[in-house]
Design a protein around this motif. Structure first.
Motif, PDB file in Angstrom:
ATOM      1  N   ALA A 136      -6.443  -3.332  -3.481  1.00 26.97           N
ATOM      2  CA  ALA A 136      -5.405  -4.290  -3.864  1.00 26.97           C
ATOM      3  C   ALA A 136      -4.011  -3.684  -3.660  1.00 26.97           C
ATOM      4  CB  ALA A 136      -5.591  -4.711  -5.317  1.00 26.97           C
ATOM      5  N   VAL A 137      -3.871  -2.404  -4.025  1.00 25.37           N
ATOM      6  CA  VAL A 137      -2.583  -1.728  -3.811  1.00 25.37           C
ATOM      7  C   VAL A 137      -2.269  -1.653  -2.323  1.00 25.37           C
ATOM      8  CG1 VAL A 137      -1.337   0.445  -4.086  1.00 25.37           C
ATOM      9  CG2 VAL A 137      -2.747  -0.420  -5.956  1.00 25.37           C
ATOM     10  N   GLY A 138      -3.294  -1.382  -1.506  1.00 23.66           N
ATOM     11  CA  GLY A 138      -3.076  -1.324  -0.053  1.00 23.66           C
ATOM     12  C   GLY A 138      -2.634  -2.654   0.513  1.00 23.66           C
ATOM     13  N   ILE A 139      -3.225  -3.730   0.036  1.00 24.41           N
ATOM     14  CA  ILE A 139      -2.820  -5.061   0.497  1.00 24.41           C
ATOM     15  C   ILE A 139      -1.368  -5.323   0.133  1.00 24.41           C
ATOM     16  CG2 ILE A 139      -3.193  -7.536   0.162  1.00 24.41           C
ATOM     17  CD1 ILE A 139      -6.144  -6.954  -0.222  1.00 24.41           C
ATOM     18  N   PHE A 140      -0.996  -4.945  -1.082  1.00 22.45           N
ATOM     19  CA  PHE A 140       0.378  -5.188  -1.544  1.00 22.45           C
ATOM     20  C   PHE A 140       1.398  -4.381  -0.732  1.00 22.45           C
ATOM     21  CE2 PHE A 140       3.976  -3.935  -4.199  1.00 22.45           C
ATOM     22  CZ  PHE A 140       4.475  -5.176  -4.571  1.00 22.45           C
ATOM     23  N   VAL A 141       1.142  -3.072  -0.591  1.00 15.05           N
ATOM     24  CA  VAL A 141       2.127  -2.198   0.047  1.00 15.05           C
ATOM     25  C   VAL A 141       2.146  -2.386   1.556  1.00 15.05           C
ATOM     26  CG1 VAL A 141       2.807   0.201   0.450  1.00 15.05           C
ATOM     27  CG2 VAL A 141       1.986  -0.516  -1.813  1.00 15.05           C
ATOM     28  N   ALA A 256       4.106 -13.350   0.801  1.00 13.29           N
ATOM     29  CA  ALA A 256       3.864 -13.920  -0.529  1.00 13.29           C
ATOM     30  C   ALA A 256       2.365 -14.108  -0.775  1.00 13.29           C
ATOM     31  CB  ALA A 256       4.600 -15.247  -0.668  1.00 13.29           C
ATOM     32  N   LEU A 257       1.644 -14.543   0.255  1.00 10.84           N
ATOM     33  CA  LEU A 257       0.202 -14.739   0.131  1.00 10.84           C
ATOM     34  C   LEU A 257      -0.501 -13.414  -0.170  1.00 10.84           C
ATOM     35  CD1 LEU A 257      -2.317 -16.590   0.487  1.00 10.84           C
ATOM     36  CD2 LEU A 257      -2.244 -16.011   2.926  1.00 10.84           C
ATOM     37  N   LEU A 258      -0.123 -12.358   0.544  1.00  4.13           N
ATOM     38  CA  LEU A 258      -0.750 -11.064   0.345  1.00  4.13           C
ATOM     39  C   LEU A 258      -0.433 -10.481  -1.034  1.00  4.13           C
ATOM     40  CD1 LEU A 258      -0.162  -9.479   3.872  1.00  4.13           C
ATOM     41  CD2 LEU A 258      -2.303 -10.365   2.934  1.00  4.13           C
ATOM     42  N   VAL A 259       0.794 -10.665  -1.485  1.00  3.50           N
ATOM     43  CA  VAL A 259       1.173 -10.170  -2.812  1.00  3.50           C
ATOM     44  C   VAL A 259       0.356 -10.879  -3.891  1.00  3.50           C
ATOM     45  CG1 VAL A 259       3.043 -10.128  -4.514  1.00  3.50           C
ATOM     46  CG2 VAL A 259       3.471  -9.397  -2.166  1.00  3.50           C
ATOM     47  N   TYR A 260       0.175 -12.186  -3.741  1.00  7.75           N
ATOM     48  CA  TYR A 260      -0.599 -12.945  -4.729  1.00  7.75           C
ATOM     49  C   TYR A 260      -2.063 -12.487  -4.752  1.00  7.75           C
ATOM     50  CZ  TYR A 260      -3.113 -16.801  -6.900  1.00  7.75           C
ATOM     51  OH  TYR A 260      -3.959 -17.545  -7.691  1.00  7.75           O
ATOM     52  N   VAL A 261      -2.653 -12.332  -3.568  1.00 12.81           N
ATOM     53  CA  VAL A 261      -4.048 -11.886  -3.497  1.00 12.81           C
ATOM     54  C   VAL A 261      -4.189 -10.483  -4.085  1.00 12.81           C
ATOM     55  CG1 VAL A 261      -5.891 -11.228  -1.912  1.00 12.81           C
ATOM     56  CG2 VAL A 261      -4.654 -13.364  -1.562  1.00 12.81           C
ATOM     57  N   ALA A 262      -3.228  -9.604  -3.764  1.00 11.65           N
ATOM     58  CA  ALA A 262      -3.271  -8.247  -4.311  1.00 11.65           C
ATOM     59  C   ALA A 262      -3.188  -8.274  -5.834  1.00 11.65           C
ATOM     60  CB  ALA A 262      -2.126  -7.416  -3.738  1.00 11.65           C
ATOM     61  N   TYR A 263      -2.358  -9.159  -6.384  1.00 11.02           N
ATOM     62  CA  TYR A 263      -2.236  -9.271  -7.837  1.00 11.02           C
ATOM     63  C   TYR A 263      -3.550  -9.721  -8.470  1.00 11.02           C
ATOM     64  CZ  TYR A 263      -1.317 -11.702 -12.217  1.00 11.02           C
ATOM     65  OH  TYR A 263      -1.401 -12.173 -13.500  1.00 11.02           O
ATOM     66  N   ARG A 264      -4.187 -10.734  -7.870  1.00 15.56           N
ATOM     67  CA  ARG A 264      -5.436 -11.241  -8.437  1.00 15.56           C
ATOM     68  C   ARG A 264      -6.538 -10.173  -8.391  1.00 15.56           C
ATOM     69  NH1 ARG A 264      -6.207 -16.703  -9.256  1.00 15.56           N
ATOM     70  NH2 ARG A 264      -8.182 -15.932 -10.122  1.00 15.56           N
ATOM     71  N   LEU A 265      -6.647  -9.475  -7.261  1.00 17.21           N
ATOM     72  CA  LEU A 265      -7.675  -8.441  -7.146  1.00 17.21           C
ATOM     73  C   LEU A 265      -7.408  -7.285  -8.114  1.00 17.21           C
ATOM     74  CD1 LEU A 265      -8.114  -8.271  -3.261  1.00 17.21           C
ATOM     75  CD2 LEU A 265      -9.713  -9.255  -4.917  1.00 17.21           C
ATOM     76  N   ALA A 266      -6.134  -6.893  -8.240  1.00 16.98           N
ATOM     77  CA  ALA A 266      -5.787  -5.799  -9.149  1.00 16.98           C
ATOM     78  C   ALA A 266      -6.047  -6.198 -10.600  1.00 16.98           C
ATOM     79  CB  ALA A 266      -4.325  -5.403  -8.959  1.00 16.98           C
ATOM     80  N   ARG A 267      -5.762  -7.453 -10.942  1.00 15.00           N
ATOM     81  CA  ARG A 267      -6.001  -7.907 -12.317  1.00 15.00           C
ATOM     82  C   ARG A 267      -7.485  -7.860 -12.665  1.00 15.00           C
ATOM     83  NH1 ARG A 267      -4.894 -14.072 -14.004  1.00 15.00           N
ATOM     84  NH2 ARG A 267      -6.821 -14.256 -12.776  1.00 15.00           N
ATOM     85  N   ASP A 268      -8.328  -8.301 -11.735  1.00 12.21           N
ATOM     86  CA  ASP A 268      -9.775  -8.277 -11.986  1.00 12.21           C
ATOM     87  C   ASP A 268     -10.283  -6.837 -12.106  1.00 12.21           C
ATOM     88  OD1 ASP A 268      -9.790 -11.022 -11.884  1.00 12.21           O
ATOM     89  OD2 ASP A 268     -10.503 -11.134  -9.811  1.00 12.21           O
ATOM     90  N   ALA A 269      -9.810  -5.961 -11.197  1.00 11.45           N
ATOM     91  CA  ALA A 269     -10.253  -4.560 -11.239  1.00 11.45           C
ATOM     92  C   ALA A 269      -9.778  -3.890 -12.522  1.00 11.45           C
ATOM     93  CB  ALA A 269      -9.715  -3.813 -10.018  1.00 11.45           C
ATOM     94  N   ARG A 270      -8.570  -4.196 -12.952  1.00  5.93           N
ATOM     95  CA  ARG A 270      -8.042  -3.606 -14.188  1.00  5.93           C
ATOM     96  C   ARG A 270      -8.902  -3.999 -15.384  1.00  5.93           C
ATOM     97  NH1 ARG A 270      -5.217  -5.922 -18.198  1.00  5.93           N
ATOM     98  NH2 ARG A 270      -3.937  -4.588 -19.558  1.00  5.93           N
ATOM     99  N   GLY A 271      -9.256  -5.293 -15.464  1.00  8.48           N
ATOM    100  CA  GLY A 271     -10.043  -5.753 -16.598  1.00  8.48           C
ATOM    101  C   GLY A 271     -11.373  -5.035 -16.700  1.00  8.48           C
TER     102      GLY A 271
END
Length: 385
Positions: A136-141, A256-271
């Motif tokens: 997810a971090v890779g997608i964002f950066v 914007a699309l990639l940032v949103y997807v990265a956020y969703r994936l990171a949120r799930d992994a964090r949980g």
């Protein structure tokens, strides 16, 4: 009184069998779940019976996506530099990020299967969530930030554009869409197979996302296809109007699309990294099963946590009916855990603590049961909507 018992498990995470034999005359759990004990939904199949079966399918899906992304990234980069297209270069960065992420995901498949040791007594199942977080971090950066940079560069550029290479760029995007679409179809077929096994709809299975590796591949392929559409539209409008703002807008949309997807994936992994409970419907099944045992008076506390795709920790405090001596209590705990292991094979770490429930504990148990019923009912309504 207060005592606890645990059930051993083998190194692969499959349920172990207690060494204590059943005592004659002690009530036994039925060999197959009866109607009163049957789960409300079809339970998850025991994937431990086919070691590596699902992981092998997921690895093939990841390898297909990796091969497609490596070829597409090179084609997009060459086409983007030849055409001078910021949208195409943004898509190239997207594909490079996806390729790196697939390497992370392949690593997670292998590392998460390592046997438990002294430092990690519950195994390494959460490795999948860690590597999914890195993806997810890779997608964002690498994807999102570079796309925003390309969009800003296109807006600030005042030079005239040479569109002679745009036909090549459009052709590259067309091929990329076919390749990304093929990888997406492969991932969707695997999700459909999971949905059939669990008795869920496709939408419910996509929302559940039990396998973070497959979920990440699916998210990458979906956004890649949509990103290609944005780039095609942006490049086409740039060619027709001669205005670079269309391509810059496409780059911003991809970012914007990639940032949103990265956020969703990171949120799930964090949980799941910090300790997430299993599905509410399965928690309700576990609670009902324990409450319906003839020796159990009250389930005061039920705690669950995902330890990996095929591993779940279940810890419960139970108050038994009066009049049971210590030997019978021990046999009851062994029998109940054996029955739980048959019904929920992924629950490979089971801890039962016998305690005396106070009036406050009983009231809290009733409240917990009511809240869980409401949560499951709300989820079922949402699934049907």
């Amino acid at each position: 009184m207060s005592r606890s018992a645990t059930r051993p498990s083998d190194q692969r995470g499959t349920p172990g069998t207690p060494d204590t034999p059943d005592v004659p005359g002690t009530p036994r759990a039925p060999e197959a779940p009866q109607s009163s004990h049957a789960p409300d939904r079809p339970r998850r199949p025991d994937r431990g019976h086919a070691p590596g079966g699902e992981d092998a399918k997921t690895a093939v899906t990841v390898l297909v996506a990796l091969g497609a992304n490596l070829v597409i990234a090179l084609a997009k980069a060459v086409g983007g530099m030849f055409a001078g297209s910021p949208a195409l270069l943004s898509e190239a960065a997207h594909s490079v990020a996806d390729s790196l992420n697939e390497v992370f995901l392949l690593a997670s498949l292998k590392r998460s299967k390592r046997a438990p040791d002294d430092l990690h007594p519950f195994g390494y199942g959460k490795e999948r969530y860690f590597w999914s977080l890195l993806a997810a971090v890779g997608i964002f950066v690498m994807g999102g930030c570079f796309s925003f940079f390309q969009g800003a560069e296109a807006l600030s550029s005042s030079g005239s554009e040479d569109h002679s290479g745009y036909v090549v760029g459009l052709a590259v995007l067309g091929v990329a869409f076919i390749a990304e679409g093929s990888s997406l179809v492969r991932a969707l077929f695997q999700v459909r197979g999971h949905a059939r096994e669990t008795g869920r709809s496709m939408v419910a299975e996509l929302r559940a996302g039990d396998d973070p590796t497959l979920r990440t591949v699916l998210a990458e392929d979906s956004t890649a296809c949509l990103g290609v559409v944005f780039a095609l539209v942006g490049m086409g409008l740039h060619m027709v109007t001669g205005d670079a703002v269309h391509e810059a807008t496409a780059s911003f949309l991809i970012g914007a699309l990639l940032v949103y997807v990265a956020y969703r994936l990171a949120r799930d992994a964090r949980g799941r990294l910090i300790g997430e409970a299993i599905d509410p419907a399965q928690r309700r099944e576990l609670r009902r099963f324990l409450e319906e045992q003839p020796e159990v008076d009250t389930v005061t506390t039920l705690l669950t946590m995902r330890l990996g795709n095929e591993s779940t920790l279940v810890a419960a405090r139970i108050d038994l009916v009066p009049g049971l001596d210590s030997e019978v209590v021990e046999e009851v705990l062994v029998r109940v855990k054996k029955a739980m292991a048959r019904l929920w094979p992924h629950a490979d770490q089971i801890f039962l603590d016998v305690t005396d429930a106070s009036a406050r504990d009983r009231a809290r148990a009733r409240e917990d049961r009511r809240a869980l019923d409401e949560t499951v009912a709300a989820a079922e309504r949402e699934e049907k909507a």
